[in-house]
Scaffold this active site. Structure first.
Site, short mmCIF file in Angstrom:
data_model
loop_
_atom_site.label_atom_id
_atom_site.label_comp_id
_atom_site.label_asym_id
_atom_site.label_seq_id
_atom_site.Cartn_x
_atom_site.Cartn_y
_atom_site.Cartn_z
N ALA A 130 0.83 -1.21 0.00
CA ALA A 130 0.00 0.00 0.00
C ALA A 130 0.86 1.26 0.00
O ALA A 130 0.53 2.25 -0.67
CB ALA A 130 -0.92 -0.01 1.21
N TYR A 131 1.97 1.21 0.72
CA TYR A 131 2.89 2.35 0.75
C TYR A 131 3.47 2.61 -0.63
O TYR A 131 3.49 3.76 -1.11
CB TYR A 131 4.01 2.07 1.76
CG TYR A 131 5.16 3.04 1.71
CD1 TYR A 131 5.04 4.31 2.28
CD2 TYR A 131 6.35 2.70 1.08
CE1 TYR A 131 6.10 5.21 2.22
CE2 TYR A 131 7.41 3.59 1.02
CZ TYR A 131 7.28 4.84 1.60
OH TYR A 131 8.32 5.73 1.53
N VAL A 132 3.94 1.57 -1.29
CA VAL A 132 4.55 1.73 -2.61
C VAL A 132 3.52 2.28 -3.60
O VAL A 132 3.81 3.20 -4.38
CB VAL A 132 5.12 0.39 -3.11
CG1 VAL A 132 5.56 0.49 -4.57
CG2 VAL A 132 6.30 -0.04 -2.23
N LYS A 135 2.90 6.04 -2.82
CA LYS A 135 3.99 6.91 -3.26
C LYS A 135 4.01 7.06 -4.78
O LYS A 135 4.22 8.15 -5.31
CB LYS A 135 5.34 6.38 -2.77
CG LYS A 135 5.51 6.34 -1.26
CD LYS A 135 5.31 7.70 -0.61
CE LYS A 135 6.48 8.62 -0.74
NZ LYS A 135 6.30 9.87 0.07
#
Length: 220
Positions: A130-132, A135
């Site tokens: 989810a972070y990738v 970003k």
């Protein structure tokens, strides 16, 4: 210069604020926790309270009015779940871009992460995935704002708290590696002074090239 930094109490942001203050700039750190204000003052920054997850674009525009540049260095941080990767790492970055545009502030530096264009690995842990994705979405949104933003996206490798070396590898594509937060902050300062880096997406890891030389090598 007056530089407004989202995520003003972050580990990169505090180092960046100190460097800016030491050279006579006015760093302004956006924070949501009033208990962090003294930490910003200690490094020479002006603390400004605002919660980027709940603020309206009008409220944020008031905070960035009169700035020469904005830096997005905010992040949901360790321990946060999937929803906050979207609300902070993606949505707050877009909100800052909207506010900067309304305030007439064109220069925007984004602190991203190395190789996010590749997307998460198929077996990536859900929060990391989810972070990738967040970003990459934030970077994609900023790249589409060329008419309203003079952006540079900086994508560091694995961050460490080791002392900075002042030597890096800065390029459109770099091999995965470590880089100190201190060196990331120093590169951000150099990028602010380099109009030739506008419109570039740059990956950053530790290397052998002095920071000033590495930034100067990026063409317009």
């Amino acid at each position: 210069m007056r530089i407004v930094i989202a995520g003003g109490h972050g580990k990169i942001a505090l180092r960046l604020e100190r460097l800016l203050a030491e050279r006579g700039d006015t760093p302004v750190g956006l924070i949501r926790n009033p208990d962090h204000a003294d930490d910003l003052r200690a490094v020479g920054a002006e603390p400004v309270l605002i919660d980027l997850e709940t603020a309206t674009v009008t409220e944020l525009t008031e905070k960035v009015m009169g700035a020469d540049a904005v830096v997005f260095a905010a992040g949901a941080g360790p321990g946060s779940g999937v929803p906050r990767k979207d609300t902070v790492d993606r949505a707050a970055a877009g909100l800052l871009a909207d506010a900067a545009s309304l305030a007439g502030v064109r220069r925007y530096l984004m602190v991203s992460a190395i190789s996010v264009d590749d997307g998460p690995a198929p077996d990536a842990e859900p929060v990391w995935a989810a972070y990738v994705r967040a970003k990459k979405a934030a970077d994609d949104d900023l790249r589409e704002r060329s008419l309203t933003a003079d952006w540079t996206i900086l994508r560091p490798g694995r961050l460490t708290d080791e002392p900075g070396t002042g030597r890096v590898w800065l390029a459109p594509k770099a091999e995965h590696g470590d880089v100190s937060r201190e060196d990331v902050a120093a590169v951000l300062v150099a990028l602010l002074d380099s109009p030739a880096t506008i419109g570039h997406v740059l990956e950053l890891v530790g290397g052998n090239t002095p920071i000033a030389e590495a930034v100067a090598s990026i063409g317009g």
